[in-house]
Scaffold this motif. Structure first.
Motif, PDB file in Angstrom:
ATOM      1  N   GLY A 229       3.782   3.802  -4.815  1.00  0.00           N
ATOM      2  CA  GLY A 229       4.614   3.921  -3.621  1.00  0.00           C
ATOM      3  C   GLY A 229       5.787   2.964  -3.656  1.00  0.00           C
ATOM      4  O   GLY A 229       5.714   1.891  -4.259  1.00  0.00           O
ATOM      5  N   PHE A 230       6.882   3.353  -3.001  1.00  0.00           N
ATOM      6  CA  PHE A 230       8.079   2.513  -2.889  1.00  0.00           C
ATOM      7  C   PHE A 230       8.285   2.177  -1.429  1.00  0.00           C
ATOM      8  O   PHE A 230       8.354   3.078  -0.577  1.00  0.00           O
ATOM      9  CB  PHE A 230       9.293   3.262  -3.447  1.00  0.00           C
ATOM     10  CG  PHE A 230      10.579   2.473  -3.410  1.00  0.00           C
ATOM     11  CD1 PHE A 230      10.696   1.274  -4.082  1.00  0.00           C
ATOM     12  CD2 PHE A 230      11.682   2.946  -2.699  1.00  0.00           C
ATOM     13  CE1 PHE A 230      11.888   0.549  -4.068  1.00  0.00           C
ATOM     14  CE2 PHE A 230      12.870   2.241  -2.671  1.00  0.00           C
ATOM     15  CZ  PHE A 230      12.971   1.036  -3.351  1.00  0.00           C
ATOM     16  N   ASP A 231       8.369   0.878  -1.108  1.00  0.00           N
ATOM     17  CA  ASP A 231       8.490   0.461   0.290  1.00  0.00           C
ATOM     18  C   ASP A 231       9.920   0.118   0.690  1.00  0.00           C
ATOM     19  O   ASP A 231      10.159  -0.408   1.775  1.00  0.00           O
ATOM     20  CB  ASP A 231       7.572  -0.736   0.576  1.00  0.00           C
ATOM     21  CG  ASP A 231       7.978  -2.003  -0.168  1.00  0.00           C
ATOM     22  OD1 ASP A 231       8.993  -1.978  -0.915  1.00  0.00           O
ATOM     23  OD2 ASP A 231       7.286  -3.024  -0.028  1.00  0.00           O
ATOM     24  N   GLY A 232      10.873   0.433  -0.167  1.00  0.00           N
ATOM     25  CA  GLY A 232      12.271   0.098   0.085  1.00  0.00           C
ATOM     26  C   GLY A 232      12.790  -0.952  -0.866  1.00  0.00           C
ATOM     27  O   GLY A 232      13.986  -1.003  -1.158  1.00  0.00           O
ATOM     28  N   TRP A 233      11.857  -1.810  -1.359  1.00  0.00           N
ATOM     29  CA  TRP A 233      12.255  -2.853  -2.305  1.00  0.00           C
ATOM     30  C   TRP A 233      11.260  -3.047  -3.444  1.00  0.00           C
ATOM     31  O   TRP A 233      11.596  -3.608  -4.482  1.00  0.00           O
ATOM     32  CB  TRP A 233      12.454  -4.191  -1.573  1.00  0.00           C
ATOM     33  CG  TRP A 233      13.669  -4.187  -0.711  1.00  0.00           C
ATOM     34  CD1 TRP A 233      13.713  -4.027   0.647  1.00  0.00           C
ATOM     35  CD2 TRP A 233      15.033  -4.293  -1.139  1.00  0.00           C
ATOM     36  NE1 TRP A 233      15.012  -4.032   1.083  1.00  0.00           N
ATOM     37  CE2 TRP A 233      15.840  -4.198   0.016  1.00  0.00           C
ATOM     38  CE3 TRP A 233      15.645  -4.460  -2.380  1.00  0.00           C
ATOM     39  CZ2 TRP A 233      17.236  -4.270  -0.050  1.00  0.00           C
ATOM     40  CZ3 TRP A 233      17.028  -4.524  -2.435  1.00  0.00           C
ATOM     41  CH2 TRP A 233      17.816  -4.438  -1.277  1.00  0.00           C
ATOM     42  N   ASN A 234      10.025  -2.609  -3.277  1.00  0.00           N
ATOM     43  CA  ASN A 234       9.001  -2.842  -4.285  1.00  0.00           C
ATOM     44  C   ASN A 234       8.210  -1.578  -4.586  1.00  0.00           C
ATOM     45  O   ASN A 234       7.992  -0.736  -3.703  1.00  0.00           O
ATOM     46  CB  ASN A 234       8.011  -3.924  -3.815  1.00  0.00           C
ATOM     47  CG  ASN A 234       8.671  -5.273  -3.629  1.00  0.00           C
ATOM     48  OD1 ASN A 234       9.070  -5.913  -4.596  1.00  0.00           O
ATOM     49  ND2 ASN A 234       8.786  -5.712  -2.388  1.00  0.00           N
ATOM     50  N   ILE A 235       7.760  -1.462  -5.853  1.00  0.00           N
ATOM     51  CA  ILE A 235       6.833  -0.416  -6.254  1.00  0.00           C
ATOM     52  C   ILE A 235       5.418  -0.973  -6.138  1.00  0.00           C
ATOM     53  O   ILE A 235       5.132  -2.075  -6.611  1.00  0.00           O
ATOM     54  CB  ILE A 235       7.092   0.045  -7.697  1.00  0.00           C
ATOM     55  CG1 ILE A 235       8.499   0.634  -7.827  1.00  0.00           C
ATOM     56  CG2 ILE A 235       6.049   1.065  -8.135  1.00  0.00           C
ATOM     57  CD1 ILE A 235       8.672   1.964  -7.131  1.00  0.00           C
ATOM     58  N   LYS A 236       4.529  -0.200  -5.522  1.00  0.00           N
ATOM     59  CA  LYS A 236       3.159  -0.654  -5.303  1.00  0.00           C
ATOM     60  C   LYS A 236       2.163   0.422  -5.729  1.00  0.00           C
ATOM     61  O   LYS A 236       2.540   1.577  -5.950  1.00  0.00           O
ATOM     62  CB  LYS A 236       2.946  -1.013  -3.826  1.00  0.00           C
ATOM     63  CG  LYS A 236       3.828  -2.162  -3.343  1.00  0.00           C
ATOM     64  CD  LYS A 236       3.596  -2.470  -1.873  1.00  0.00           C
ATOM     65  CE  LYS A 236       4.445  -3.643  -1.418  1.00  0.00           C
ATOM     66  NZ  LYS A 236       4.238  -3.939   0.032  1.00  0.00           N
ATOM     67  N   LEU A 237       0.901   0.018  -5.827  1.00  0.00           N
ATOM     68  CA  LEU A 237      -0.182   0.925  -6.198  1.00  0.00           C
ATOM     69  C   LEU A 237      -1.198   0.962  -5.067  1.00  0.00           C
ATOM     70  O   LEU A 237      -1.583  -0.083  -4.531  1.00  0.00           O
ATOM     71  CB  LEU A 237      -0.859   0.450  -7.481  1.00  0.00           C
ATOM     72  CG  LEU A 237      -2.099   1.233  -7.924  1.00  0.00           C
ATOM     73  CD1 LEU A 237      -1.710   2.620  -8.433  1.00  0.00           C
ATOM     74  CD2 LEU A 237      -2.863   0.462  -9.001  1.00  0.00           C
ATOM     75  N   LEU A 238      -1.648   2.158  -4.708  1.00  0.00           N
ATOM     76  CA  LEU A 238      -2.630   2.317  -3.640  1.00  0.00           C
ATOM     77  C   LEU A 238      -4.043   2.312  -4.227  1.00  0.00           C
ATOM     78  O   LEU A 238      -4.351   3.075  -5.146  1.00  0.00           O
ATOM     79  CB  LEU A 238      -2.384   3.627  -2.895  1.00  0.00           C
ATOM     80  CG  LEU A 238      -3.274   3.892  -1.670  1.00  0.00           C
ATOM     81  CD1 LEU A 238      -3.041   2.839  -0.587  1.00  0.00           C
ATOM     82  CD2 LEU A 238      -3.008   5.289  -1.108  1.00  0.00           C
ATOM     83  N   LEU A 239      -4.896   1.445  -3.680  1.00  0.00           N
ATOM     84  CA  LEU A 239      -6.291   1.368  -4.094  1.00  0.00           C
ATOM     85  C   LEU A 239      -7.194   1.417  -2.869  1.00  0.00           C
ATOM     86  O   LEU A 239      -6.764   1.121  -1.748  1.00  0.00           O
ATOM     87  CB  LEU A 239      -6.563   0.066  -4.869  1.00  0.00           C
ATOM     88  CG  LEU A 239      -5.801  -0.132  -6.188  1.00  0.00           C
ATOM     89  CD1 LEU A 239      -6.094  -1.517  -6.754  1.00  0.00           C
ATOM     90  CD2 LEU A 239      -6.152   0.946  -7.195  1.00  0.00           C
ATOM     91  N   VAL A 240      -8.463   1.786  -3.091  1.00  0.00           N
ATOM     92  CA  VAL A 240      -9.458   1.803  -2.022  1.00  0.00           C
ATOM     93  C   VAL A 240     -10.697   1.047  -2.491  1.00  0.00           C
ATOM     94  O   VAL A 240     -10.865   0.777  -3.690  1.00  0.00           O
ATOM     95  CB  VAL A 240      -9.857   3.245  -1.627  1.00  0.00           C
ATOM     96  CG1 VAL A 240      -8.693   3.982  -1.015  1.00  0.00           C
ATOM     97  CG2 VAL A 240     -10.418   4.001  -2.827  1.00  0.00           C
ATOM     98  N   GLU A 241     -11.568   0.716  -1.552  1.00  0.00           N
ATOM     99  CA  GLU A 241     -12.845   0.109  -1.901  1.00  0.00           C
ATOM    100  C   GLU A 241     -13.843   1.205  -2.256  1.00  0.00           C
ATOM    101  O   GLU A 241     -14.021   2.158  -1.493  1.00  0.00           O
ATOM    102  CB  GLU A 241     -13.365  -0.748  -0.743  1.00  0.00           C
ATOM    103  CG  GLU A 241     -12.531  -2.000  -0.505  1.00  0.00           C
ATOM    104  CD  GLU A 241     -13.129  -2.884   0.578  1.00  0.00           C
ATOM    105  OE1 GLU A 241     -14.200  -2.536   1.115  1.00  0.00           O
ATOM    106  OE2 GLU A 241     -12.509  -3.917   0.888  1.00  0.00           O
TER     107      GLU A 241
END
Length: 234
Positions: A20-32
């Motif tokens: 995902g892109f939040d406007g400034w950073n690329i991130k990864l979605l994880l769950v428990e």
């Protein structure tokens, strides 16, 4: 029910890798993870394919069940099948990945499996071979970003050059020279400079631009020059 003689059972699962892109950073979605083994540890969104499902239908169902996310376009990119990848039973996993606008989908997230976004350089330890899946998915994402306009689909209609640079730097996890990036970007002839400025990031402000769709398909290959030494990322 007729069966093939002499064959042993192998389970088939899907795993969803959501960047995902939040406007400034690329991130990864994880769950428990919600079942043994390794219950409670961080995991990709995974589950087994039902007999009546296609892999694509299973991936969409699993993503929604684990996170609440709906209508996410995911691309199938690899099968993971080392015999010992799952300690319980022999399991093949068909991996899917996507890159989404975090703000667009944020309200869909449910709290049941504690979904959380992690920066790519701050990812926690994950179960099984999920770290390997993410590593290979990042390579595939970079390859697509170099050849296709997928990154521009995450930008608003008007955007600044620092915003676009942050997106590219997030995907490739590297720093680009500000002047070179701006010069290469403007030399493509695909951006239209607007009169307004973004004054939130600095006092001087950065001009907004928009993509010129009139000759986009003809000149898009010029964006390939934005990434220095692209071979090292693939």
């Amino acid at each position: 029910m007729q069966e093939y003689p002499g064959q042993q059972r192998i389970l088939v699962a899907v795993d969803c890798i959501i960047f995902g892109f939040d406007g400034w950073n690329i991130k990864l979605l994880l769950v428990e993870r919600n079942l043994e083994p390794e219950v409670g540890k961080w995991s990709l969104m995974g589950g087994f394919i039902h007999p009546s499902e296609s892999p694509e239908d299973a991936a969409n169902r699993v993503l929604e069940e684990r996170t609440g996310l709906k209508n996410v376009y995911m691309e199938q990119f690899r099968v993971f099948g080392k015999p010992d990848r799952d300690p319980v039973e022999r399991t093949l996993s068909i991996a899917y990945f996507a890159l989404i606008d975090i703000q667009k989908y944020e309200k869909q997230l449910t709290s049941e499996n504690h979904p959380e976004w992690f920066l790519l350089d701050e990812m926690p330890e994950m179960v099984f071979d999920h770290a390997e899946m993410v590593k290979l998915a990042k390579k595939q994402l970079r390859y697509k970003a170099a050849l296709h306009p997928i990154l521009f689909q995450l930008l608003p209609q008007r955007f600044t050059i620092p915003q676009l640079q942050a997106l590219y730097e997030g995907v490739y996890q590297t720093q680009f020279d500000d002047r070179n990036f701006s010069r290469k970007l403007l030399s493509t002839g695909l951006l239209v400079k607007l009169a307004e400025k973004d004054k939130q990031s600095s006092k001087k402000g950065a001009f907004y631009y928009r993509l010129d769709p009139s000759n986009y398909e003809e000149k898009f290959e010029k964006f390939l020059n934005l990434v220095p030494n692209p071979d090292k990322f693939f």
